[in-house]
Scaffold this motif. Sequence first.
Motif, PDB file in Angstrom:
ATOM      1  N   ASN A 212       2.440  -4.350  -5.061  1.00 18.21           N
ATOM      2  CA  ASN A 212       1.928  -3.201  -4.311  1.00 18.21           C
ATOM      3  C   ASN A 212       3.109  -2.592  -3.563  1.00 18.21           C
ATOM      4  O   ASN A 212       3.655  -3.187  -2.631  1.00 18.21           O
ATOM      5  CB  ASN A 212       0.842  -3.647  -3.335  1.00 18.21           C
ATOM      6  CG  ASN A 212       0.132  -2.466  -2.697  1.00 18.21           C
ATOM      7  OD1 ASN A 212      -0.042  -1.426  -3.319  1.00 18.21           O
ATOM      8  ND2 ASN A 212      -0.271  -2.631  -1.440  1.00 18.21           N
ATOM      9  N   VAL A 213       3.542  -1.413  -4.026  1.00 16.83           N
ATOM     10  CA  VAL A 213       4.691  -0.742  -3.410  1.00 16.83           C
ATOM     11  C   VAL A 213       4.179   0.190  -2.319  1.00 16.83           C
ATOM     12  O   VAL A 213       3.319   1.045  -2.571  1.00 16.83           O
ATOM     13  CB  VAL A 213       5.487   0.041  -4.462  1.00 16.83           C
ATOM     14  CG1 VAL A 213       6.654   0.787  -3.812  1.00 16.83           C
ATOM     15  CG2 VAL A 213       5.997  -0.898  -5.552  1.00 16.83           C
ATOM     16  N   ILE A 214       4.712   0.017  -1.120  1.00 10.58           N
ATOM     17  CA  ILE A 214       4.245   0.769   0.049  1.00 10.58           C
ATOM     18  C   ILE A 214       5.362   1.692   0.522  1.00 10.58           C
ATOM     19  O   ILE A 214       6.484   1.240   0.804  1.00 10.58           O
ATOM     20  CB  ILE A 214       3.835  -0.179   1.189  1.00 10.58           C
ATOM     21  CG1 ILE A 214       2.753  -1.150   0.702  1.00 10.58           C
ATOM     22  CG2 ILE A 214       3.342   0.618   2.403  1.00 10.58           C
ATOM     23  CD1 ILE A 214       2.490  -2.287   1.666  1.00 10.58           C
ATOM     24  N   ALA A 215       5.060   2.978   0.603  1.00  5.74           N
ATOM     25  CA  ALA A 215       6.019   3.980   1.092  1.00  5.74           C
ATOM     26  C   ALA A 215       5.588   4.433   2.488  1.00  5.74           C
ATOM     27  O   ALA A 215       4.409   4.738   2.706  1.00  5.74           O
ATOM     28  CB  ALA A 215       6.069   5.173   0.145  1.00  5.74           C
ATOM     29  N   THR A 216       6.554   4.503   3.407  1.00  3.20           N
ATOM     30  CA  THR A 216       6.220   4.804   4.804  1.00  3.20           C
ATOM     31  C   THR A 216       7.227   5.779   5.401  1.00  3.20           C
ATOM     32  O   THR A 216       8.439   5.665   5.170  1.00  3.20           O
ATOM     33  CB  THR A 216       6.218   3.518   5.653  1.00  3.20           C
ATOM     34  OG1 THR A 216       5.306   2.583   5.083  1.00  3.20           O
ATOM     35  CG2 THR A 216       5.814   3.814   7.088  1.00  3.20           C
ATOM     36  N   ASN A 217       6.716   6.782   6.146  1.00  5.22           N
ATOM     37  CA  ASN A 217       7.568   7.581   7.034  1.00  5.22           C
ATOM     38  C   ASN A 217       6.821   7.801   8.349  1.00  5.22           C
ATOM     39  O   ASN A 217       5.744   7.220   8.556  1.00  5.22           O
ATOM     40  CB  ASN A 217       8.016   8.896   6.377  1.00  5.22           C
ATOM     41  CG  ASN A 217       6.883   9.871   6.133  1.00  5.22           C
ATOM     42  OD1 ASN A 217       5.762   9.708   6.630  1.00  5.22           O
ATOM     43  ND2 ASN A 217       7.169  10.927   5.378  1.00  5.22           N
ATOM     44  N   VAL A 218       7.372   8.625   9.223  1.00  9.01           N
ATOM     45  CA  VAL A 218       6.779   8.772  10.557  1.00  9.01           C
ATOM     46  C   VAL A 218       5.403   9.422  10.519  1.00  9.01           C
ATOM     47  O   VAL A 218       4.657   9.367  11.512  1.00  9.01           O
ATOM     48  CB  VAL A 218       7.705   9.602  11.475  1.00  9.01           C
ATOM     49  CG1 VAL A 218       9.000   8.863  11.726  1.00  9.01           C
ATOM     50  CG2 VAL A 218       7.959  10.987  10.893  1.00  9.01           C
ATOM     51  N   LEU A 219       5.055  10.047   9.399  1.00  3.32           N
ATOM     52  CA  LEU A 219       3.770  10.741   9.319  1.00  3.32           C
ATOM     53  C   LEU A 219       2.680   9.916   8.650  1.00  3.32           C
ATOM     54  O   LEU A 219       1.519  10.328   8.611  1.00  3.32           O
ATOM     55  CB  LEU A 219       3.947  12.070   8.567  1.00  3.32           C
ATOM     56  CG  LEU A 219       4.835  13.096   9.269  1.00  3.32           C
ATOM     57  CD1 LEU A 219       5.022  14.312   8.388  1.00  3.32           C
ATOM     58  CD2 LEU A 219       4.241  13.491  10.608  1.00  3.32           C
TER      59      LEU A 219
END
Length: 290
Positions: free
Chosen positions: A270-277
């Motif tokens: 499970n690849v999780i992408a994250t930014n401030v939003l």
Amino acid sequence: MPFSGIILSLASSLRGAWGGGVVPDVPGNFLISGRTATTIDAAWDALPAGVTARVMWVGTGGDWADFIANDFGLTGGSYSIANLSADTAYDIRIRAEGTGGNSDWVPLNGVYTRPAVPTGFAVASGAYAQVNLTWDALPGGQTANLYVAGLVVAASLAGTSASYNDGSPNHTANYSITAVGVVSGLESVRWANVSGTSGAGSAPVNTSPPVAATISGGTVSATTGVWTADPTATFSYEWEVHTGEGDWQAVESGDAATIGASVGNNYRCNVIATNVLGSGSTLTNEYLIY
């Protein structure tokens, strides 16, 4: 004192009061009170009644005998010299004139006009928390200073564009720029305030799924896939293994994209992408180790 002497003294005093018969003093406190790209405003102390001022100006290094302009008979204490060239040095001088003669000249040398106001300034939303700025080309060597809400935030901007980080998304402010003269080092008058809003950005969205496929030396790896995200996302990885019995089980991977693998087991990530939003996640394919 003989009577005739008294009469002459009185006449001289009266002529002085009327500005005639006596050479006037030089104008006091001659100074520059303002300037634009095409004007220089001069000021001086009020002159006595009957005395006027003559103002002359010439490009610095020019010959006063070939002065470019000459205004005289000025009775006030100020004058605006017009039709000048931008970012250019001028020598200016003044004297008082009366029926009794003229005072000495009072010079101000190397007085600069400001550069011309930039043209074509525009603001558009850019990347997350940024605004994109554009303006017309400035005369050779000039740079721009950027103001936000009346405060200078960037100096010596070259070219015709810049990007400014406003510090937060969706923030509306007033932007303006000035040109900085090459000759004078002075700033132009500011371009009128232009309202602009910093970029909103976007949370991560997957547009092409990640893949678990690469195996080397007893390991299996996951790609990130393709994501849209502004600002750019960071990635973490949650691996699972299926041994052929029961449900999928979590594998302790420390958020690594590559883990050790055993023959006969099935793996997925499970690849999780994250930014401030925000964040988003997508599973890879299942990869069986033979």
